[in-house]
Scaffold this motif. Structure first.
Motif, mmCIF file in Angstrom:
data_model
loop_
_atom_site.group_PDB
_atom_site.id
_atom_site.type_symbol
_atom_site.label_atom_id
_atom_site.label_comp_id
_atom_site.label_asym_id
_atom_site.label_seq_id
_atom_site.Cartn_x
_atom_site.Cartn_y
_atom_site.Cartn_z
ATOM 1 N N ASP A 104 0.832 -1.207 0.000
ATOM 2 C CA ASP A 104 0.000 0.000 0.000
ATOM 3 C C ASP A 104 0.863 1.252 0.000
ATOM 4 O OD1 ASP A 104 -2.239 -1.558 -0.017
ATOM 5 O OD2 ASP A 104 -2.566 -1.451 2.157
ATOM 6 N N ASP A 105 1.964 1.218 0.764
ATOM 7 C CA ASP A 105 2.874 2.360 0.765
ATOM 8 C C ASP A 105 3.526 2.558 -0.597
ATOM 9 O OD1 ASP A 105 2.290 2.758 3.416
ATOM 10 O OD2 ASP A 105 4.026 1.624 4.154
ATOM 11 N N VAL A 106 3.867 1.460 -1.245
ATOM 12 C CA VAL A 106 4.470 1.558 -2.574
ATOM 13 C C VAL A 106 3.490 2.163 -3.568
ATOM 14 C CG1 VAL A 106 5.400 0.222 -4.498
ATOM 15 C CG2 VAL A 106 6.076 -0.328 -2.155
ATOM 16 N N ILE A 107 2.263 1.734 -3.488
ATOM 17 C CA ILE A 107 1.245 2.258 -4.412
ATOM 18 C C ILE A 107 1.002 3.747 -4.149
ATOM 19 C CG2 ILE A 107 -1.183 2.108 -5.045
ATOM 20 C CD1 ILE A 107 -1.015 -0.895 -4.541
ATOM 21 N N LYS A 108 0.983 4.140 -2.859
ATOM 22 C CA LYS A 108 0.782 5.547 -2.530
ATOM 23 C C LYS A 108 1.937 6.394 -3.052
ATOM 24 C CE LYS A 108 -0.093 8.657 1.331
ATOM 25 N NZ LYS A 108 -0.245 8.775 2.817
ATOM 26 N N GLN B 104 3.248 10.123 -9.718
ATOM 27 C CA GLN B 104 2.464 10.462 -10.899
ATOM 28 C C GLN B 104 1.839 11.846 -10.777
ATOM 29 O OE1 GLN B 104 2.414 8.570 -13.601
ATOM 30 N NE2 GLN B 104 1.219 10.112 -14.679
ATOM 31 N N ARG B 105 1.413 12.200 -9.550
ATOM 32 C CA ARG B 105 0.831 13.533 -9.333
ATOM 33 C C ARG B 105 1.864 14.616 -9.572
ATOM 34 N NH1 ARG B 105 1.045 16.661 -5.053
ATOM 35 N NH2 ARG B 105 1.858 14.948 -3.764
ATOM 36 N N LEU B 106 3.068 14.429 -9.047
ATOM 37 C CA LEU B 106 4.116 15.422 -9.243
ATOM 38 C C LEU B 106 4.508 15.537 -10.714
ATOM 39 C CD1 LEU B 106 6.377 14.614 -6.156
ATOM 40 C CD2 LEU B 106 4.802 16.530 -6.427
ATOM 41 N N VAL B 107 4.540 14.414 -11.396
ATOM 42 C CA VAL B 107 4.848 14.450 -12.828
ATOM 43 C C VAL B 107 3.782 15.236 -13.586
ATOM 44 C CG1 VAL B 107 5.036 13.028 -14.895
ATOM 45 C CG2 VAL B 107 6.226 12.336 -12.814
ATOM 46 N N ASN B 108 2.534 15.037 -13.207
ATOM 47 C CA ASN B 108 1.452 15.774 -13.870
ATOM 48 C C ASN B 108 1.542 17.271 -13.585
ATOM 49 O OD1 ASN B 108 0.445 13.366 -14.867
ATOM 50 N ND2 ASN B 108 -0.960 13.076 -13.149
ATOM 51 N N GLU B 109 1.878 17.632 -12.334
ATOM 52 C CA GLU B 109 2.027 19.049 -12.014
ATOM 53 C C GLU B 109 3.189 19.671 -12.787
ATOM 54 O OE1 GLU B 109 2.466 19.260 -7.834
ATOM 55 O OE2 GLU B 109 0.356 18.797 -7.383
#
Length: 393
Positions: free
Chosen positions: A241-245, A251-256
């Protein structure tokens, strides 16, 4: 008129062959009498009634056997007639065997077969979508254990192969599905199975499973295959779960960052394009100015070759004019004079009256508004006046 009353009122015979019945009894015939009459007629038809003078017991036993035989024959005929026809539903296909060997696949409708020779092996529903589910733990390519749940939906596309080629089609597809799933999962990484690569794994499993079924020739066509769940063992669920988070944060930072780049890059490209346009305009301006100066020099050179002295004097005066135009002092160069005459116009301006200053300003404005040709004419007049005074001396 009653059903057993013939026309004309003659009531000595009814449809059951009874003559001279009791006229007072109008009810239905006795079943025992009917059975005896039917037995008698069968005996006559089978030849059992020819020995009329014989023993009654032997006649009765022979008649009973004949009746039984007749009933068996009638029942056999009815069964053959019943067993010769059958119906096939719209969604079914009937697999027919003749003497134990495949004969045909019958389509929907009323069909006929030869009793005791043809046999219907099975009626297969070729439109029904069947389902098989499995869940098992498997080893991935990076040596991790993952629990995978999968659902397979299929239908019997080939009725003959589905009935005759394998003994248990459901067991066959269960083993084939597990084999295909283990093969694909064993060739993939755990991250691929748990996240974005699940659709690809699902497609590979479906393709491999259909290949297995085609090689086995079981007559099964896959309708849909879906991996419903894929998760690591419960003992390491928190770590995954930590790895997925973390992956989601990445991915969020890449999108930003991509959004910021999409905002900044067009602005920078616009500025670069503007600077390129300004540089191009400056280049064209310098080139045009240099071209004009070159053309002016070429024209001046042609005039100089025609009249060198006049052209030289003209260039001198123009240069002096440009120099003195920016100065507050006025100098007069008198020929054959030791000193140049100096007129302190700046002091005169300070001591003059307001009207004089206004007149001088107006005159200066008028002088400044002269065109190049007017200045040239004025210069020529001054030169002629200087020559005239020099000649008079």
């Amino acid at each position: 008129m009653a059903w057993n009353e013939p026309p004309g009122g003659n009531n000595d015979q009814d449809p059951w062959g009874n003559r001279n019945r009791n006229k007072g009894n109008d009810g239905p015939p006795d079943l025992d009498d009917l059975f005896k009459q039917l037995n008698t007629k069968l005996n006559k038809w089978l030849g059992g009634g020819g020995n009329k003078g014989g023993n009654n017991n032997s006649s009765g036993s022979g008649g009973g056997f004949a009746s039984l035989l007749a009933l068996v024959i009638v029942a056999g005929v009815l069964y053959v007639a019943y067993d010769s026809f059958y119906t096939v539903d719209e969604s079914e296909r009937a697999v027919v065997l003749r003497l134990g060997k495949f004969y045909s696949v019958e389509n929907p409708g009323l069909q006929m077969k030869i009793p005791f020779i043809d046999r219907i092996a099975d009626k297969v529903n070729v439109t029904q979508v069947r389902e098989h589910s499995l869940k098992n733990s498997m080893l991935t390519a990076d040596e991790n254990i993952v629990e995978v749940s999968m659902t397979v939906e299929y239908r019997a596309a080939d009725a003959k192969a589905y009935v005759l080629n394998v003994r248990d089609p459901q067991s066959t597809i269960a083993h084939a599905a597990e084999s295909a799933l283990r093969h694909v999962v064993g060739s993939a990484r755990l991250e691929q199975i748990l996240t974005v690569g699940r659709d690809q794994v699902q497609a590979l499993v479906k393709e491999r499973l259909q290949t297995y079924l085609d090689n086995y020739d079981v007559g099964i066509q896959l309708a849909q295959l879906k991996i419903t769940d894929a998760a690591p063992p419960s003992a390491v669920q928190d770590a995954f779960d930590d790895v997925i988070k973390a992956r989601e944060d990445q991915q969020r930072l890449v999108n930003e960052a991509q959004a910021y780049a999409n905002q900044i890059v067009p602005v920078a490209q616009g500025q670069a394009q503007r600077q390129l346009a300004e540089a191009e305009a400056y280049r064209q301006e310098v080139v045009a100015k240099a071209t004009g100066e070159s053309d002016r020099f070429s024209a001046l050179l042609a005039e100089y070759e025609k009249a060198p002295d006049i052209t030289r004097q003209r260039l001198y005066l123009n240069t002096i004019e440009e120099i003195y135009a920016k100065s507050s002092k006025v100098l007069l160069d008198v020929e054959n004079g030791n000193n140049m005459m100096y007129l302190p116009l700046d002091q005169l301006r300070k001591n003059s009256t307001a009207s004089a200053i206004s007149d001088l300003t107006t005159g200066a404005a008028n002088v400044n508004n002269l065109t190049q040709s007017e200045v040239s004419n004025l210069t020529d007049q001054i030169l002629r006046e200087i020559d005239r005074r020099r000649n008079n001396q």
